[in-house]
Each structure stands twice: as structure tokens, then as C-alpha cells.
Scaffold this active site. Structure first.
Site, mmCIF file in Angstrom:
data_model
loop_
_atom_site.group_PDB
_atom_site.id
_atom_site.type_symbol
_atom_site.label_atom_id
_atom_site.label_comp_id
_atom_site.label_asym_id
_atom_site.label_seq_id
_atom_site.Cartn_x
_atom_site.Cartn_y
_atom_site.Cartn_z
ATOM 1 N N CYS A 1 -19.260 -0.019 15.447
ATOM 2 C CA CYS A 1 -18.077 0.727 15.893
ATOM 3 C C CYS A 1 -18.464 1.960 16.700
ATOM 4 C CB CYS A 1 -17.194 1.114 14.705
ATOM 5 S SG CYS A 1 -17.906 2.361 13.636
ATOM 6 N N CYS B 1 -12.653 -8.763 -2.585
ATOM 7 C CA CYS B 1 -11.804 -9.053 -1.413
ATOM 8 C C CYS B 1 -12.651 -9.555 -0.251
ATOM 9 C CB CYS B 1 -10.988 -7.829 -1.013
ATOM 10 S SG CYS B 1 -11.882 -6.655 0.025
ATOM 11 N N GLN C 1 0.707 -8.170 -0.237
ATOM 12 C CA GLN C 1 0.721 -8.660 -1.615
ATOM 13 C C GLN C 1 2.101 -9.232 -1.964
ATOM 14 O OE1 GLN C 1 -1.305 -4.599 -2.797
ATOM 15 N NE2 GLN C 1 -1.244 -5.872 -4.613
ATOM 16 N N PHE D 1 -4.640 -3.193 -3.888
ATOM 17 C CA PHE D 1 -4.519 -2.109 -4.875
ATOM 18 C C PHE D 1 -3.102 -1.534 -4.927
ATOM 19 C CE2 PHE D 1 -8.752 -1.862 -2.760
ATOM 20 C CZ PHE D 1 -9.433 -2.584 -3.720
ATOM 21 N N ARG E 1 -2.976 0.830 -7.892
ATOM 22 C CA ARG E 1 -3.586 0.180 -9.074
ATOM 23 C C ARG E 1 -3.373 0.992 -10.363
ATOM 24 N NH1 ARG E 1 -9.711 -2.296 -8.618
ATOM 25 N NH2 ARG E 1 -9.474 -3.929 -10.161
ATOM 26 N N GLY F 1 0.638 -6.092 -10.904
ATOM 27 C CA GLY F 1 0.919 -6.009 -12.339
ATOM 28 C C GLY F 1 -0.104 -6.738 -13.186
ATOM 29 N N GLU G 1 -5.929 -4.207 -13.776
ATOM 30 C CA GLU G 1 -5.621 -2.779 -13.740
ATOM 31 C C GLU G 1 -6.042 -1.996 -14.985
ATOM 32 O OE1 GLU G 1 -1.649 -2.192 -11.311
ATOM 33 O OE2 GLU G 1 -1.585 -4.058 -12.452
#
Ligand SMILES: Cc1cc2nc3c(=O)[nH]c(=O)nc-3n(C[C@H](O)[C@H](O)[C@H](O)COP(=O)(O)OP(=O)(O)OC[C@H]3O[C@@H](n4cnc5c(N)ncnc54)[C@H](O)[C@@H]3O)c2cc1C
Ligand code: FES
Ligand code: FES
Length: 1354
Positions: free
Chosen positions: A90, A130, A786, A817, A930, A1105, A1282
């Protein structure tokens, strides 16, 4: 090489058209016409937009995260040698890689050619979640391996399959790379597994057995075609009029080039890494870029008896190597050690000495290099290009001169050899001392220092040999909020000739405090000044009793101050076989694809033809009328197609930015903006780069006339009744009788206060979406979300079309998150709206700064509580008032109180009254992060317990224990969620952790340590966590294709939590129940979980959740049951026909022949009450606090977590570690700060510091408690995503204990038992500055004062 061959090669090369810019990417030749290349193009721009190699990810664009790291190889035709090193693509300019070979992660290995051992080990060690950081990690690891093999210092032959790398180097290999998911330990283990000195048993023999060896005989290949071209000297042909990029080989050539343009528009570049800090530089238009790295004068490395000369274009990495060559010269080695903490390896590999010095000289960059070089009395050679004359200055003088003119050049720097001053004496009594210091949030670098310092001194024993006299000294300080590295001359003058004593030091410190004063506006000025005192004390303090010169420095207790502990590995994976392959720690689905970078994220989907790109325009005012939106100088920038606002919403559509929970938020502010960070408009341009540049040229005219002042504090919100309604079903319910509880109390603490700040998600993939218009007014949207269903609804609502006109697809998300639930919706909606308006595809990849400013993060809150308790610490009543900052809109905020209360109730408070006000303020809207609410609730409980313990002067662990629930009280507080008595495993975990971690014995060791250590104090703390979850309605579909392969659809999104893996395991187990000859493990190989598509699977709701994996698995189990039911008769008939066992494939062929419906959709619809349950965990953390600097080292953390019967213990272990480390960030490091207008100011990797490999627990032991069977849960499993985050409070509590020890010590120095408040609340996050402040900013002065008084017997 034979002469003939050389001639042949030359001839062949001559045939190749000579073109200015030639390089290779993963062995493929690229040839660009330099005149058509914009010289400001970065390598990542090119790779991601013009090649198929998408493994290079953009995480920050400022050199701070490592997601974009690639390997750059250079070939030296003369030496026939290849050098390779990592660079951040970058910051690397495309034109600067002429003649180089670039290797990305997919170039190391891939699914077609075979994965590299690094990829396999990352997957095998469960080191990817991820997967967004993983390709960068892979390249960093690979580079460490290959460099270890090349380095001459490693001559031990590696053990079979390992490399020459050492375990210590393995740890540093990824120290510059950020990962928000894994918590780093598995990544380090994966890298360490290659190390020749790694403890293989520790890493797990079993894990290694099935993983491929490292083949160190196979170095990176530099393409032969490129070697040939380089032998022909295919350097950039520089017809300067034709090209905007030049790479002169001599000063005269450079002079010629500089005469062509106005110097204002010419940019000299070396590594170009400065643009990571000065981002506006990326947007400035230069007519010419001149690469100065080929100038011989600038690449010189000379060493003689006078000193070391290093050319300005020498990279920091090269300089470290050179300075370490003469190990006996300790000053040079110390400079090198300090330089190793500048940035990260991939920045040091291209960042030059000259670039750093020029940043400091021209722009007052808080440089380390200049401070340490000033102390080393370095000089610099400067050349004014016009005059051709070189001038030499001391670096100190040079820094103070006006900014060097654009046409002048820093040629080199000289570090002189250092000889004693005193009469030229080399007497054994005379010593040269040199030391460097820096205090920064990350010990291994990749963080600017709060203050750095370097001191040199010549000292000798005084005549009577009872003291040390300073003959000469140089004290340089920098980066503390000063323009340049600064010499404390008054202190130097004062010290010269003095015999070092406590009194002299005290006086020197007094002078120093007047000299080292941060500029106005600098953050934490008191802390920074105290660091100056600390370092001075450390340097001279060991000389007060001439200890150092006698070879002993214990007098003032510095013996243990400099230590770098290694990370140790320990993990426990308890597998169960009952429902195999469910219960096995199988490797995460797609892990190798993530490591090689082939896994496709939204921004990796190639842009459709005619695609446009958007960037958000946000408000910088808290409450103002938007008068106009225009461009600077009213000139529309190049490539901009328009600005989309709420006025562009089509007829029938609404201005909605999200739909799903409570009232919808606006997509765009209308006439009035209600918060800094609120989205106002969406600018659309021909490329993402142009859009991002153009946004900075937008001017918004605001007007505040007639408007009320904005509400920027919770108190103002309450005063003005600016509150959001909490629906009755979410209102918190009191427990027991608070009045009675208070009446029973023997002690009370009334009106105590706690404040908690925010936290940013820091997913590595920022918000992104791609919207493609389709026929008949339909819209296809790829969204990193999500909550695809809610994105879908939002888009339909915004465009005013029926929901069947919209289709949202999500394959995987690069970290969520919670940030990609509500906050992903406006991103997708803005793209869809712009695509509708322009009738062209529109995408956006939100840059890190905008993402940080607009997405909000956790809810800040203020808590006031009164607590009543007995003399043994048993709490009888807790009355709590809580003000929650929701920001400008509702989002999910009304859900927060129940989360807070849920986790708070982990202790038996006797009676509880809990009152929450959800405040509406003129700040950015806050959302779920989270463990939303739960982490705060759990912490509040600990803060109260700590307060009670301090009040009663009883050990806090005792108070915790006394207040742990018995099952009866648990039921009272949690009702049905408490489940049955056998499910309440917390007391068992509490006791087990004691043994598992040796908690009780270690507390004694901690006490002993604290009694003997002056400047480091330890604390150890054990905390419980209780976390309620509930299951939601979840659909699923399982289809079997004609070849027996299986496709599974679930609405749950793979965000790194291993959902696909658990779902696959469940499908294999459930289909295995058909009991054909194909085993469940074999079936596992046939299953693919595919992307979520909102038109294919409706009612998908939200991934969040912590229960989506379970619920999706259960939905799939139900579908599989349906398939098994259909297949059983087919199987029976087939078995009867063939007379033997039937394989899966033949069963499926038969089913197809019989036209059996091979696709089953079904829904898991849990009964809300029976499927709510509590999760339990306990953690003990031990920390060591350096009370001189405020630095905390987490020495060890032990966790026992009840995972029920884990569906995949390896995945759950990763969740536990990752969540804990994210919690560690919340409690210790991450400050998400706003300015006085409510605008987020910690908006980059420079200012927002998430945990790195060097800040996690040095020893991290996690045990999963496989608690038993439970009928209401999915195969008896429990959540892990979580709840473990809450356990990071153990670190904060341990730090508080250590700080308390520091304060106790100060008390003894003060002879004042009343002086120090032991019931202090340690703020969150307990950053270095906070810890130091609570240990005493003037602890050194207090200590010296005490010593002086003691000696004088006062
Ligand atoms: C993520 C990150 C973290 C960092 N952390 C630290 C840190 O903790 N401590 C620290 O000290 N530094 C830190 N740095 C700064 C880093 O050391 C510098 O970015 C690097 O050394 C600059 O070198 P360069 O070759 O890339 O300079 P460039 O970006 O190429 O040039 C910088 C500037 O200097 C000019 N210039 C360069 N060379 C010359 C020359 N010879 N004569 C005249 N002008 C010249 C250029 O025109 C440009 O304006 C960090 C950088 C990054 C990106
Ligand atoms: S994207 Fe290059 S370092 Fe973060
Ligand atoms: S796996 Fe590292 S950021 Fe997600």
C-alpha cells in the site's frame, strides 16, 4: 557462466522490446508503458485492480496492518544474487519496482499448484478465522523462513522439516501484522513449528505429524526472463520529457531532471513510506517523481576508524544489519536494537534513513531515528543540487534549520567513532555509556513512542573512588510533542563535573522537568514528562553508588527492567467421538484458501464493466443546518460523476439507512446533521482512488443559526430529556427488595461512579458493497454484512421497490464483531441508490478513516451505584443507575440494558435495582460490538466487588467467592435461563481453575516478588463470567447433487467464527446416520457450504449473539434428517438387491433414478424459553507492571470455559482466545476518542492500537470444559463467540492489584499511611499513561526524596 551463454542471453534479451517498466508478479511478466502509468499508483492499486492476484488485502493503506504485505525480490546481475524482503504494497509505488519480482501469498502456493507449507501449517494450527489478515501473515512468515536460511549467522543444520528460524525470530516474524480474530497465539505457533529450536511437544506432536515439512532447499524463484533482461541493464529508460517517473543514476542526471520542472511539483522519493503518515501526500499532484535510490552517494555504506557513514537511501533494515556487524561496538548495536522497534519489518525494509530524517526535519515527525542519532553525535551531509557542494552539519543543527529546500538533498549521515574525552584517556576508570529508550504501547514496535530518548555519557570514578563523576554527557529526547529531537542542555551542563548522587539526580530532574515540556495540545503531557524523568533516572540511577561501574546495578532495583519474555504455547483440545465428526477439532473450512489469499471477499469480486465507485461524505459538526455541499474552488474534480444525497431517493422510496430492529435510521442526513460522523452524501467517481481523493475536496457549508446547542454529554441529555424509549419487554427488572437489602447491610458505599468509553470493531476488512442493476428495476448487491436479510429490506425500502426486486449475496466477511450488522446496511443501500441513479454498477470499499469515523463502536456509559454489604463482604443490595450514550440514533441501543444486566448478575447481589437511561446525543450512532453490554456489565460487577474489598480491606478473591451464586440465587436472578442445577458449572470452574493455574500458590509468589522488586509490581486476579444467549429461528437447506456431492445453504454468515466448519460437521454426522458404507468423515469431504443469498433463503435474520453456528447446524441437522428419511427406503431396497452394504454414491444415483426429491429446506424454530441458556467461564491473569513507564506485561492467563459438548473444540478454542484478546484491547489499549464536536479523532492505525503479538499473554492456557449432555441445546453444545471476551477483565483487575502494590510502596516512602487512596477506580482502558498516572507520575522523585531523607535520618 560460460561466455557463449552470456552472449546468447544478451542477444535474446536484445530481442525483447526495451520498455521502461518491467517486473514479474508470481512469475508472470508485466510490461507497462511508463508514460501511461500515473507515478502515484501504488503496488496494491495495481495488483488488486489490474491483476488476478487479490490475496493482497487493503486493511489500512498506511503501513500499519500488514494485510497488504508482499515479498519483493531483487536480482543483482553482477553477483548473481537474489535478495528478497517484505514490503507493504500500500506504500510501495508501482514505478519503483522496475526489474523486481513480486510474490504474493497465492504465488507461494495455491489450490491449483498445491499450497505452500506455510499455508498448510496456518490451517493446521487453526490460525485463521475471518482470513483477511492471513495472506499477509503467510508472506511475513515465509519471508522470515527464507531469510533465516539465507542469513550467515544461522549455520546449524535444521532438523528435518524445520527451517533455520529460531522460535524468538518466529515470534517477531508477525509482530507488524495485525489480526483482530485469532489472538495471535496460533499464528505464532504455526510459525514456530518451523523453528529449529521450537519445543515440538509444546506445539503438539500430533498437529505436526500430518503437516507438510518446510523445504528450505527451495528458495524463492526469481524468474529467469527477468534475470536475462536485467543482465542487459534494462533500467528505466529516462527520456525525462516523456515520463513522469525518473530514476537517475548520478547527481548530474538528477540535476538535469530538477531543472525541467518547478521544484514545487517534483517529488523526491525513496521508500515512499512517509505517505502512510502524511496521507495527504498521496493526493497531491506532482508533475514528476524522482526515485533517488540509485544515486551512488546515497547508497554508500562506509566504515573506518572515524566512524560509520550510511547513505540517505540506505533502508532502516540494512542499517540495522550494518550496525550489528561489529558486535563489540556496543553503541552501534544499541542503535540497531532501537531501530528494530521503528515501524514494522515490512516498513523498515523500504523506509530509508534519509526519508525518516527528512520527515523529522521538514515536518516535525516524531522520529526515533533522529533522537538516537543526535545522542550518537551524528552528522549529516547536505547537497544543494544547484551548487553541487556538500555541506556537513551535526544532525542537531540540521534539525533546527528551516525545512530543507525541495531541491536539496540529504546525502548521508555519519556516526562518528566515540572516544573518551577526558585527557584522551583510555584509563580503565573511564567509561563510555550509551543507552536508548522508548515507551510505546507495543514493545516490539509498530507504534509511535510517547517519548523516546538516548543518552551518551563519559564517566569515571572520582579521585577517592567513592563516586562516579560525569565528564561529559549528551541527553536527547524526542517524540514527546516537540518539534525536533531536543537536547536537555541545562541538565547536561549541570551534570558535567558532578559526582552522581541522589541529591544531584534530584536537582537534575528538577531542571529536566522545565526543559522537557510537551507542546500545547499534546496528549498526556504529564505522562510524557514523567517518562523523561524515568529514563534519566534509569540511566544515571545505577551510578549513584557507582554500582554500574562495579558491575552491579541492583541498588536502585533496575536489574529486571529490560526483559523480553517469549510467548509459550499451550492449548487443550478435548475431542468427543459421540457424534463424529461433530466434536472433532477439524481444520476450518476454507482455511488454506484464506492463507493463500484465494478466498473471495466482496472487494475481490472483479468490477463489472462500467463500474463506478463511491465514498462517503460525513458531517464534522454535531448539530448544524447543511446549507450546501460543493467542491473547493467550485471545481468538480477529475473523474467525479456526482454526489448522491437524500434528494436522489426515488419516488416511493424512503431515506432509510437500516431496517431491522427498532426505528430506522436515516441513510443520509437531510437539512440538518445531528452528529459529527453522520453520513451526509455519497460521492461517485470512476475509481475508488478518485472518489477518496475527491471527498477530501468537498466543502460543506454549515449554519447553526437558530439551532439549540448540541447535546454532547450524558448529563446534558438527561437534563434535556433527550432519551430513547426502551420497549417494555426489554426494560430491566429489579430482583428482590432493594430497601430490605440495604437495611440488612452492615456497610454501604453510596453514589460511587464508573465511566466506560467506546471501542471500535477494527475488523480488518472495512465496510464494503457492490450493487449491480439488473433487468426490470432489480438490484443485485454483494454485501459484507452479518445481516443480509436486513440489508435486503433496507435497500428495498430505500429504493421503493418490492423486496423481490432485491437480492443480497454474502459469501464471507473479513471480520464483523457486530459492526457489520446495522452499519453495513447504509453502505449497501448507498451503493444500490447510486447504482439506481447512475444505472451503472456502483461499489465502495470504505477507507479506514471514514470507517472509524462513521461506524460508531461501543456505547460509552456512566454508572452511579450504591452497594450495601456485610462485614464478610457478602453484598445484600445493589442499586445502579446507568446512562448510556446511544449517539444520534437508536440502532440496537434499546437492547443494551438487558445485556448489561445479564452479565452484571453473575454475582448474587442480594437485591438488585437497575435503572438505565438510553441517551440521545449529537454524536455518532453507537451499535453492537462483540459482547455488547455484557462486557460492560461484567466489568461493572468487578469494579463494585473491588470497591467492597478495598473498603473492607479483605482479599478481593474472597469477596468474589462469597458473592458467587448458589444455584438458588442464580434461579432468582436469571429465572428459566438458569436451567437445571447440574448445568450451573461456574463453582466447579472456579475451583478447577485454582488447580489448573496454580492460582493460590502463585499468589504467594506474586507477594514475594512484590516485596523484593521496586520498579516492577505484579498482580494476579481471577474473575468469573456469566453470559446469557438465546437461539433464534433459523432456516437451512441441504441438497444432494447427482454425483453425491452435497450443497448446504444456511443464512448464517461465515465471519471467521467457524460456522461453515460446524455446519459441515453437523451435515456429515446427520447424513452419516443413514449408515451406508461411506463414513461420516468421507461424507465431510463431499460437503460445500455456499454463500448466503437472500432470495434463495429467506428469514435469515442476523449472524450475531454467539448462537448462529449452533442454530444453523441445527437447521441443517433437521434438513438432513428429512433427506435420510427419504433415502432410507431407497437404501433398504438397494441393499436387498445387491445383498451388501451400499455406498453413498450408489445410493444417490439410485435416488436420482427414482426421482427422489434430493433437496430439503426446513427451519429450526426454537422455543424461546427452553433454548435460552447461560455460558460460564473463569479466567486468572497475572500481570507485571513497570511502574516507571506504566507498561503492562500480561505474564500469564489461564481460562477454563464451559463449551458444553463442543461442536468443534479447535474452532471454539480459537474463539475463546480471540475474544479474550479483543477484550484485552478494550480493557488495556484501545482509546476511541472524540474531539469537542464529537468527531472521532483516533481514526487510523497510528492512533488506535489494537493488541499485537507482543501485547497478548506470554503464557496463555485455555481449557475447554466439556460439560455434559443437555437436551435443549444443539448436540449439547454451548456458545463461544462472545462470552470469553468478558474474561479479559481479569487482566484489568490484576493490573489494579499491581498498581495497588506500587501505591503501598509509595506509602512506605512517604511515611504517610493516610496519603494514598487504595480504593481507586482504575479507568478503562488502563493504557500505559493511565497505569503510570495511578502508580504516580512523580514516583522517581518520591523515591529519591525518601532515600535522601533516610540518609539524613529525617
Ligand atoms: C507504519 C509506520 C510506522 C512508523 N513508525 C515509526 C516509528 O515508530 N519511529 C520512527 O522514527 N519512524 C517511524 N516511521 C517512519 C519511517 O521510518 C519512515 O516512513 C521512513 O524511514 C521514511 O523513509 P522513506 O524512504 O520511505 O521516505 P520517503 O517517503 O520516500 O520520503 C520521505 C520524505 O523525505 C523526502 N526525502 C527522502 N529522502 C530524501 C533525501 N535523501 N533528501 C531529501 N529529501 C528526501 C521525500 O521527498 C519525502 O518528502 C513509521 C512509518 C510507518 C509507515
Ligand atoms: S494495508 Fe498496507 S499495511 Fe495496512
Ligand atoms: S483472521 Fe486475522 S483478522 Fe481475521
Amino acid at each position: 557462466m560460460g561466455e557463449k551463454k552470456v552472449i546468447e542471453e544478451k542477444e535474446e534479451a536484445m530481442k525483447i522490446k526495451k520498455t521502461p517498466l518491467v517486473f514479474a508478479v508470481n512469475g508472470e511478466r508485466f510490461e507497462l508503458d511508463l508514460s501511461s502509468v500515473d507515478p502515484s499508483t501504488t503496488l496494491i492499486d495495481f495488483l488488486r485492480n489490474k491483476t488476478p492476484f487479490k490475496s493482497v488485502k487493503l486493511g489500512c493503506g498506511e503501513g500499519g496492518c500488514g494485510a497488504c504485505v508482499v515479498l519483493l525480490s531483487k536480482y543483482d546481475p553482477l553477483l548473481d544474487k537474489v535478495d528478497d524482503y517484505t514490503v507493504s504494497s500500500c506504500l510501495t509505488l508501482l514505478c519503483s519496482i522496475d526489474g523486481c519480482s513480486i510474490t504474493t501469498s497465492e504465488g507461494l502456493g495455491n489450490s491449483r499448484a498445491g499450497f505452500h507449507a506455510v499455508h498448510e501449517r496456518i490451517a493446521g494450527f487453526h490460525a485463521t478465522q475471518c482470513g483477511f489478515c492471513t495472506p499477509g501473515m503467510s508472506v511475513s512468515m515465509f519471508s522470515a523462513l527464507s531469510n533465516a536460511d539465507k542469513s550467515s549467522s544461522h549455520d546449524l543444520p535444521p532438523r528435518n522439516g524445520s527451517s533455520n528460524l529460531t522460535a524468538a525470530e518466529a515470534e517477531k516474524a508477525v509482530s507488524g501484522n495485525l489480526c483482530r480474530c485469532t489472538g495471535y497465539r496460533p499464528l505464532v505457533d504455526a510459525c514456530k513449528s518451523f523453528a529449529k529450536d521450537a519445543d515440538i511437544e509444546d506445539l503438539g506432536d500430533e498437529a505436526l505429524k500430518n503437516l507438510p515439512c518446510y523445504d528450505h532447499t527451495k528458495p524463492t524463484t526469481f524468474p529467469e526472463f527477468l534475470k536475462k533482461e536485467l543482465k542487459m541493464d534494462m533500467s528505466l529508460e529516462s527520456d525525462p520529457r516523456k515520463y513522469r517517473w525518473s530514476s537517475p543514476g548520478s547527481i548530474s542526471e538528477l540535476q538535469g531532471l530538477l531543472q525541467l520542472d518547478n521544484s514545487m511539483y517534483v517529488k523526491l522519493v525513496a521508500g515512499n513510506t512517509s505517505t502512510g503518515y502524511y496521507k495527504e501526500e498521496k493526493e497531491r499532484k506532482y508533475s514528476r517523481f524522482i526515485d533517488i535510490r540509485r544515486l551512488p552517494e546515497l547508497t554508500v555504506v562506509r566504515r573506518d576508524e572515524k566512524g560509520v557513514e550510511l547513505g540517505a537511501a540506505v533502508t532502516i533494515s540494512k542499517a540495522i544489519e550494518v550496525l550489528r556487524e561489529k558486535e563489540n561496538v556496543s553503541m552501534l548495536a544499541k542503535l540497531a536494537n532501537h531501530m528494530e522497534k521503528i515501524a514494522s519489518r515490512f516498513v523498515r525494509n523500504t523506509g530509508t534513513l534519509g526519508g525518516n530524517i527528512m520527515m523529522a526535519q521538514r515536518k516535525q515527525f516524531p522520529s526515533d531515528l533522529t533522537t538516537i542519532l543526535v545522542a550518537a553525535r551524528a552528522t549529516v551531509k547536505i547537497m544543494s543540487i544547484g551548487s553541487n557542494v556538500q555541506e556537513q552539519f551535526t544532525l542537531e543543527e540540521f534539525l533546527q534549520q528551516p525545512p530543507l529546500e525541495a531541491k536539496s538533498l540529504l546525502v548521508s549521515l555519519v556516526i562518528p567513532s566515540w572516544r573518551p574525552l577526558k585527557n584522551g584517556s583510555s584509563s580503565s576508570d573511564t567509561h563510555l555509556l550509551f543507552e536508548t529508550y522508548r515507551a510505546a504501547p507495543r514493545p516490539l514496535g509498530n507504534a509511535l513512542a510517547f517519548l523516546n530518548a538516548a543518552f551518551s555519557a563519559e564517566v569515571s570514578l572520582n579521585a577517592t573512588h567513592d563516586g562516579v563523576v560525569v565528564n561529559d554527557c549528551l541527553l536527547a529526547f524526542g517524540a514527546y510533542g516537540t518539534k525536533h529531537a531536543h537536547r536537555a542542555r541545562k541538565v547536561e551542563d549541570f551534570l558535567v563535573g558532578k559526582v552522581i548522587s541522589d541529591e544531584v539526580l534530584m536537582e537534575a530532574i528538577g531542571l529536566l522537568k522545565d526543559e522537557i515540556v510537551p507542546d500545547k495540545g499534546t496528549l498526556n503531557p504529564g505522562y510524557r514528562s514523567s517518562l523523561a524523568v524515568t529514563f534519566l533516572f534509569e540511566f544515571f540511577g545505577s551510578l549513584t553508588t557507582n554500582g554500574l561501574l562495579n558491575g552491579c546495578s541492583k541498588e536502585n532495583g533496575f536489574e529486571s527492567l529490560k526483559r523480553e519474555a517469549m510467548l509459550s504455547s499451550a492449548q487443550q483440545i478435548v475431542e468427543t467421538q459421540e457424534h463424529s465428526p461433530v466434536g472433532k477439532g477439524i481444520v476450518k473450512a476454507g482455511a488454506k484458501l484464506q492463507a493463500s489469499g484465494e478466498a473471495v471477499y466482496v472487494d475481490d469480486i472483479p468490477s463489472p464493466e462500467n463500474c463506478l465507485y463511491g465514498a462517503f461524505i460525513y458531517s464534522t459538526m454535531p448539530l448544524a443546518r447543511i446549507k450546501s455541499i460543493r467542491f473547493k474552488e467550485n471545481r468538480v474534480p477529475e473523474g467525479v460523476l456526482g454526489i448522491v444525497t437524500y434528494k436522489d431517493i426515488p419516488k416511493g422510496g424512503q431515506n432509510v439507512g437500516n431496517k431491522g430492529f427498532f426505528a430506522s435510521d436515516l441513510l443520509f442526513a437531510e437539512e440538518i446533521t445531528h452528529g459529527a460522523g453522520e453520513i451526509i452524501a455519497f460521492l461517485v467517481a470512476e475509481s475508488q482512488k478518485l472518489a477518496d481523493i475527491a471527498v477530501n475536496l468537498v466543502v460543506i457549508d454549515y449554519d447553526t443559526e437558530g439551532l439549540e446547542p448540541p447535546i454532547l454529554s450524558l448529563e446534558e441529555a438527561v437534563e434535556k430529556s433527550s432519551l430513547f424509549e426502551i420497549p417494555p419487554f426489554l426494560k430491566s427488572k429489579p430482583v428482590g427488595d432493594i430497601t430490605k437489602g440495604m437495611a440488612e447491610a452492615e456497610h454501604k458505599i453510596l453514589g460511587s461512579k464508573i465511566s466506560l468509553g467506546s471501542q471500535y470493531f477494527f475488523y480488518m476488512e472495512t465496510q464494503t458493497a457492490l450493487a449491480v442493476p439488473d433487468e426490470d428495476n432489480c438490484m443485485l448487491v454483494y454485501s459484507s454484512t452479518q445481516a443480509p436479510e436486513y440489508v435486503h429490506r433496507t435497500i428495498a425500502g430505500c429504493l421503493g421497490v418490492p423486496e423481490h426486486n432485491v437480492r443480497v449475496i454474502t459469501r464471507r466477511v473479513g471480520g464483523g464483531f457486530g459492526g457489520k450488522v446495522m452499519k453495513s446496511m447504509p453502505v449497501a443501500a448507498a451503493c444500490a441508490l447510486a447504482a439506481t441513479k447512475m444505472q451503472r454498477p456502483v461499489r465502495t470499499y470504505v477507507n479506514r478513516k471514514t470507517d472509524m469515523i462513521t461506524t460508531g463502536g461501543r456505547h460509552p456509559m456512566k454508572i452511579t451505584y450504591s452497594v450495601g454489604f456485610k462485614s464478610n463482604g457478602k453484598v445484600t443490595a445493589l442499586d445502579l443507575e446507568l446512562l448510556l450514550d446511544a449517539g444520534l440514533s437508536e440502532d440496537i441501543s434499546p437492547l443494551m440494558p438487558s445485556g448489561i444486566q445479564g452479565a452484571l448478575m453473575k454475582y448474587d447481589w442480594g437485591a438488585l435495582s437497575f435503572n438505565v437511561k438510553v441517551c440521545k446525543t449529537n454524536t455518532v450512532s453507537r451499535t453492537a460490538v462483540r459482547a455488547p453490554g455484557d462486557v460492560q456489565g461484567s466489568y461493572i460487577a468487578e469494579a463494585i466487588i473491588e470497591k467492597v474489598a478495598s473498603y473492607l480491606s479483605i482479599d478481593v478473591d474472597e469477596i468474589r467467592k462469597v458473592n458467587l451464586h448458589a444455584y438458588e440465587s442464580l434461579k432468582l436472578f436469571y429465572n428459566k435461563k438458569a436451567g437445571e442445577a447440574t448445568e450451573y458449572t461456574l463453582p466447579q470452574l472456579w475451583e478447577k481453575l485454582d488447580k489448573f493455574s496454580g492460582f493460590s500458590q502463585r499468589r504467594k509468589v506474586v507477594d514475594e516478588f512484590n516485596a523484593s522488586s521496586k520498579w516492577r509490581k505484579r498482580g494476579i486476579s481471577r474473575v468469573p463470567a456469566v453470559y446469557g444467549v438465546s437461539m433464534r429461528l433459523t432456516p437451512g437447506r441441504v441438497s444432494v447433487l447427482s454425483d453425491g456431492s452435497i450443497v448446504v445453504e444456511v443464512p448464517g454468515i461465515e465471519i471467521g467464527q467457524g460456522l461453515w466448519t460446524k455446519v459441515k460437521q453437523m451435515a456429515a454426522f446427520s447424513l452419516g446416520l443413514i449408515h451406508c458404507s461411506t463414513t461420516s468423515d468421507e461424507l465431510l469431504e463431499k460437503i460445500r457450504v455456499i454463500q448466503t443469498d437472500t432470495l434463495s433463503m429467506v428469514q435469515g435474520s442476523v449472524t450475531g449473539g454467539s448462537t448462529t453456528s449452533e442454530a444453523s447446524s441445527e437447521a441443517v441437522r433437521i434438513c438432513c434428517d428429512g433427506l435420510v428419511e427419504r433415502l432410507l427406503p431407497v437404501k433398504a431396497a438397494l441393499e436387498e438387491k445387491t445383498g451388501g452394504p451400499v455406498s453413498w454414491d450408489s445410493l444417490i444415483s439410485q435416488a436420482y433414478m427414482q426421482s427422489v426429491n434430493m433437496s430439503v429446506s426446513n427451519t429450526y424454530s426454537p422455543d424461546l424459553y427452553s433454548t435460552q441458556y447461560l455460558n460460564y467461564g473463569v479466567a486468572a491473569s497475572e500481570v507485571e507492571v513497570n511502574i516507571l513507564t506504566g507498561e503492562t506485561t500480561v505474564l500469564r492467563t489461564d481460562i477454563i470455559y464451559d463449551c458444553g459438548k463442543s461442536l468443534n473444540p479447535a474452532v471454539d478454542l480459537g474463539q475463546i482466545e480471540g475474544a479474550f484478546v479483543q477484550g484485552l484491547g478494550f480493557f488495556m489499549l484501545e482509546e476511541y476518542l472524540m474531539n469537542s464536536d464529537g468527531l472521532i479523532v483516533t481514526d487510523s492505525t497510528w492512533t488506535y492500537k489494537i493488541p499485537t503479538v507482543d501485547t497478548i499473554p506470554r503464557q496463555f492456557n485455555v481449557e475447554i470444559l466439556n460439560s455434559g449432555h443437555h437436551k435443549n441445546r444443539v448436540l449439547s453444545s454451548k456458545a463461544s463467540g462472545e462470552p470469553p471476551l468478558l474474561l479479559a477483565a481479569s487482566v484489568h483487575c490484576a493490573v489494579r492489584a499491581a498498581v495497588k502494590e506500587a501505591n503501598k510502596q509509595i506509602q512506605t516512602w512517604s511515611n504517610n499511611q493516610q496519603g494514598v487512596d487504595m480504593s481507586f477506580d482504575l479507568p478503562v482502558p488502563a493504557t500505559m499513561a493511565v497505569v503510570k498516572e495511578f502508580c504516580g507520575l512523580n514516583v522517581v522523585e518520591k523515591y529519591l526524596d525518601w532515600k535522601i531523607k533516610q540518609r539524613k535520618n529525617i
